[in-house]
Design a protein around this motif. Structure first.
Motif, PDB file in Angstrom:
ATOM      1  N   LYS A  43     -42.216  41.652 -46.650  1.00 47.73           N
ATOM      2  CA  LYS A  43     -41.741  41.374 -48.010  1.00 47.73           C
ATOM      3  C   LYS A  43     -40.321  40.814 -47.962  1.00 47.73           C
ATOM      4  O   LYS A  43     -39.517  41.195 -47.116  1.00 47.73           O
ATOM      5  CB  LYS A  43     -41.749  42.643 -48.861  1.00 47.73           C
ATOM      6  CG  LYS A  43     -43.103  43.325 -48.940  1.00 47.73           C
ATOM      7  CD  LYS A  43     -44.084  42.505 -49.724  1.00 47.73           C
ATOM      8  CE  LYS A  43     -45.399  43.268 -49.874  1.00 47.73           C
ATOM      9  NZ  LYS A  43     -46.539  42.419 -49.919  1.00 47.73           N
ATOM     10  N   VAL A  44     -40.019  39.926 -48.891  1.00 51.59           N
ATOM     11  CA  VAL A  44     -38.675  39.369 -49.014  1.00 51.59           C
ATOM     12  C   VAL A  44     -37.725  40.502 -49.387  1.00 51.59           C
ATOM     13  O   VAL A  44     -38.006  41.288 -50.295  1.00 51.59           O
ATOM     14  CB  VAL A  44     -38.649  38.260 -50.093  1.00 51.59           C
ATOM     15  CG1 VAL A  44     -37.242  37.763 -50.336  1.00 51.59           C
ATOM     16  CG2 VAL A  44     -39.561  37.113 -49.701  1.00 51.59           C
ATOM     17  N   THR A  45     -36.588  40.604 -48.681  1.00 51.96           N
ATOM     18  CA  THR A  45     -35.590  41.625 -49.002  1.00 51.96           C
ATOM     19  C   THR A  45     -34.906  41.282 -50.313  1.00 51.96           C
ATOM     20  O   THR A  45     -34.755  42.126 -51.180  1.00 51.96           O
ATOM     21  CB  THR A  45     -34.550  41.746 -47.862  1.00 51.96           C
ATOM     22  OG1 THR A  45     -35.247  42.005 -46.632  1.00 51.96           O
ATOM     23  CG2 THR A  45     -33.570  42.860 -48.122  1.00 51.96           C
ATOM     24  N   TYR A  46     -34.472  40.034 -50.437  1.00 56.29           N
ATOM     25  CA  TYR A  46     -33.964  39.532 -51.712  1.00 56.29           C
ATOM     26  C   TYR A  46     -33.937  38.010 -51.677  1.00 56.29           C
ATOM     27  O   TYR A  46     -34.043  37.404 -50.618  1.00 56.29           O
ATOM     28  CB  TYR A  46     -32.596  40.114 -52.085  1.00 56.29           C
ATOM     29  CG  TYR A  46     -31.484  39.829 -51.102  1.00 56.29           C
ATOM     30  CD1 TYR A  46     -30.721  38.667 -51.187  1.00 56.29           C
ATOM     31  CD2 TYR A  46     -31.170  40.738 -50.103  1.00 56.29           C
ATOM     32  CE1 TYR A  46     -29.699  38.413 -50.296  1.00 56.29           C
ATOM     33  CE2 TYR A  46     -30.149  40.492 -49.204  1.00 56.29           C
ATOM     34  CZ  TYR A  46     -29.413  39.333 -49.309  1.00 56.29           C
ATOM     35  OH  TYR A  46     -28.408  39.081 -48.411  1.00 56.29           O
ATOM     36  N   THR A  47     -33.805  37.399 -52.841  1.00 59.43           N
ATOM     37  CA  THR A  47     -33.729  35.948 -52.974  1.00 59.43           C
ATOM     38  C   THR A  47     -32.418  35.607 -53.654  1.00 59.43           C
ATOM     39  O   THR A  47     -32.019  36.280 -54.604  1.00 59.43           O
ATOM     40  CB  THR A  47     -34.914  35.407 -53.806  1.00 59.43           C
ATOM     41  OG1 THR A  47     -36.134  35.764 -53.138  1.00 59.43           O
ATOM     42  CG2 THR A  47     -34.858  33.905 -53.969  1.00 59.43           C
ATOM     43  N   TYR A  48     -31.733  34.600 -53.132  1.00 61.63           N
ATOM     44  CA  TYR A  48     -30.484  34.164 -53.764  1.00 61.63           C
ATOM     45  C   TYR A  48     -30.499  32.650 -53.897  1.00 61.63           C
ATOM     46  O   TYR A  48     -31.354  31.979 -53.326  1.00 61.63           O
ATOM     47  CB  TYR A  48     -29.256  34.647 -52.980  1.00 61.63           C
ATOM     48  CG  TYR A  48     -29.154  34.150 -51.558  1.00 61.63           C
ATOM     49  CD1 TYR A  48     -28.388  33.028 -51.250  1.00 61.63           C
ATOM     50  CD2 TYR A  48     -29.799  34.809 -50.516  1.00 61.63           C
ATOM     51  CE1 TYR A  48     -28.284  32.573 -49.946  1.00 61.63           C
ATOM     52  CE2 TYR A  48     -29.697  34.364 -49.212  1.00 61.63           C
ATOM     53  CZ  TYR A  48     -28.941  33.249 -48.932  1.00 61.63           C
ATOM     54  OH  TYR A  48     -28.844  32.801 -47.648  1.00 61.63           O
ATOM     55  N   THR A  53     -27.057  23.358 -53.200  1.00 61.20           N
ATOM     56  CA  THR A  53     -28.295  22.617 -53.468  1.00 61.20           C
ATOM     57  C   THR A  53     -29.027  23.108 -54.705  1.00 61.20           C
ATOM     58  O   THR A  53     -29.881  22.408 -55.237  1.00 61.20           O
ATOM     59  CB  THR A  53     -29.253  22.743 -52.272  1.00 61.20           C
ATOM     60  OG1 THR A  53     -29.639  24.121 -52.139  1.00 61.20           O
ATOM     61  CG2 THR A  53     -28.612  22.247 -50.990  1.00 61.20           C
ATOM     62  N   GLY A  54     -28.737  24.336 -55.124  1.00 62.72           N
ATOM     63  CA  GLY A  54     -29.466  24.920 -56.244  1.00 62.72           C
ATOM     64  C   GLY A  54     -30.813  25.498 -55.840  1.00 62.72           C
ATOM     65  O   GLY A  54     -31.533  26.043 -56.675  1.00 62.72           O
ATOM     66  N   ASN A  55     -31.164  25.385 -54.564  1.00 62.50           N
ATOM     67  CA  ASN A  55     -32.441  25.912 -54.076  1.00 62.50           C
ATOM     68  C   ASN A  55     -32.380  27.424 -53.904  1.00 62.50           C
ATOM     69  O   ASN A  55     -31.338  27.979 -53.561  1.00 62.50           O
ATOM     70  CB  ASN A  55     -32.809  25.281 -52.730  1.00 62.50           C
ATOM     71  CG  ASN A  55     -33.066  23.799 -52.830  1.00 62.50           C
ATOM     72  OD1 ASN A  55     -33.429  23.287 -53.878  1.00 62.50           O
ATOM     73  ND2 ASN A  55     -32.866  23.098 -51.735  1.00 62.50           N
ATOM     74  N   GLU A  56     -33.524  28.064 -54.107  1.00 63.51           N
ATOM     75  CA  GLU A  56     -33.616  29.496 -53.847  1.00 63.51           C
ATOM     76  C   GLU A  56     -33.873  29.721 -52.362  1.00 63.51           C
ATOM     77  O   GLU A  56     -34.615  28.963 -51.725  1.00 63.51           O
ATOM     78  CB  GLU A  56     -34.720  30.128 -54.681  1.00 63.51           C
ATOM     79  CG  GLU A  56     -34.373  30.201 -56.149  1.00 63.51           C
ATOM     80  CD  GLU A  56     -35.381  31.018 -56.940  1.00 63.51           C
ATOM     81  OE1 GLU A  56     -36.557  31.081 -56.527  1.00 63.51           O
ATOM     82  OE2 GLU A  56     -34.988  31.584 -57.961  1.00 63.51           O
ATOM     83  N   ILE A  57     -33.245  30.753 -51.812  1.00 61.55           N
ATOM     84  CA  ILE A  57     -33.370  31.086 -50.397  1.00 61.55           C
ATOM     85  C   ILE A  57     -33.900  32.519 -50.295  1.00 61.55           C
ATOM     86  O   ILE A  57     -33.340  33.447 -50.884  1.00 61.55           O
ATOM     87  CB  ILE A  57     -32.012  30.980 -49.680  1.00 61.55           C
ATOM     88  CG1 ILE A  57     -31.466  29.553 -49.807  1.00 61.55           C
ATOM     89  CG2 ILE A  57     -32.134  31.396 -48.224  1.00 61.55           C
ATOM     90  CD1 ILE A  57     -30.034  29.402 -49.361  1.00 61.55           C
ATOM     91  N   ASP A  58     -34.995  32.682 -49.567  1.00 61.94           N
ATOM     92  CA  ASP A  58     -35.554  34.015 -49.328  1.00 61.94           C
ATOM     93  C   ASP A  58     -34.876  34.625 -48.110  1.00 61.94           C
ATOM     94  O   ASP A  58     -34.742  33.976 -47.074  1.00 61.94           O
ATOM     95  CB  ASP A  58     -37.067  33.930 -49.091  1.00 61.94           C
ATOM     96  CG  ASP A  58     -37.818  33.516 -50.350  1.00 61.94           C
ATOM     97  OD1 ASP A  58     -37.340  33.826 -51.458  1.00 61.94           O
ATOM     98  OD2 ASP A  58     -38.872  32.881 -50.217  1.00 61.94           O
ATOM     99  N   PHE A  59     -34.452  35.872 -48.231  1.00 63.21           N
ATOM    100  CA  PHE A  59     -33.769  36.581 -47.151  1.00 63.21           C
ATOM    101  C   PHE A  59     -34.615  37.775 -46.735  1.00 63.21           C
ATOM    102  O   PHE A  59     -35.051  38.566 -47.576  1.00 63.21           O
ATOM    103  CB  PHE A  59     -32.388  37.044 -47.625  1.00 63.21           C
ATOM    104  CG  PHE A  59     -31.583  37.720 -46.558  1.00 63.21           C
ATOM    105  CD1 PHE A  59     -30.854  36.989 -45.639  1.00 63.21           C
ATOM    106  CD2 PHE A  59     -31.562  39.101 -46.472  1.00 63.21           C
ATOM    107  CE1 PHE A  59     -30.110  37.616 -44.654  1.00 63.21           C
ATOM    108  CE2 PHE A  59     -30.821  39.744 -45.488  1.00 63.21           C
ATOM    109  CZ  PHE A  59     -30.093  38.993 -44.582  1.00 63.21           C
TER     110      PHE A  59
END
Length: 148
Positions: A43-48, A53-59
């Motif tokens: 599972k994704v820990t968090y998204t920022y 770029t304005g893109n969402e990044i999954d962490f």
């Protein structure tokens, strides 16, 4: 002459262990007898959001740590090191083209070298034997297109 001496050493070493099966793994007789283990999805820990770029990044965070697992029936459990303390490690399902960072935290007692087979990533994030993370440290692995 060098090849002969290396071959001779190998032969002598193999002779030294002849009849001593204490150091060998036992024969695994249950091959194809048990269902294939499918590791759980990570599972994704968090998204920022990337402010540039304005893109969402999954962490994601993965704890690399020792654990015990029964490998051979009738033998004591083996001490292994696994991702999130399981073997095989978790399954990552990511959206193509979406940026992601996977942080591997070394909670083991030895150096760690992670190899990301099958990921679309630059060489610096693909892992190599000398690229180690010491116990108590972590390394972030970036995936396409974040680090390209």
């Amino acid at each position: 002459m060098r090849c002969l001496s290396v071959g001779l050493v190998a032969i002598l070493a193999s002779q030294a262990y002849a009849g001593d099966d204490e150091w060998l793994s036992p024969e695994y007789k249950e091959i194809f007898q048990n269902p294939l283990p499918f590791p759980p999805d990570k599972k994704v820990t968090y998204t920022y959001k990337n402010s540039t770029t304005g893109n969402e990044i999954d962490f994601y965070e993965v704890d690399v740590k020792p654990f015990e697992q029964q490998v051979y029936k009738g033998k004591k459990p083996a001490r292994l090191v696994g991702y999130d303390g399981i073997s095989p490690g978790p399954t990552f399902r990511m959206t193509k083209g979406r940026e992601a960072v996977v942080r591997f935290l070394n909670h083991g007692d030895k150096d760690l070298s992670v190899h990301l087979h099958g990921s679309y990533s630059r060489a610096a994030f693909d892992g190599w034997a000398e690229d180690v993370t010491k116990p108590g440290q972590y390394k972030d692995y970036c995936t396409y297109p974040l680090c390209l």
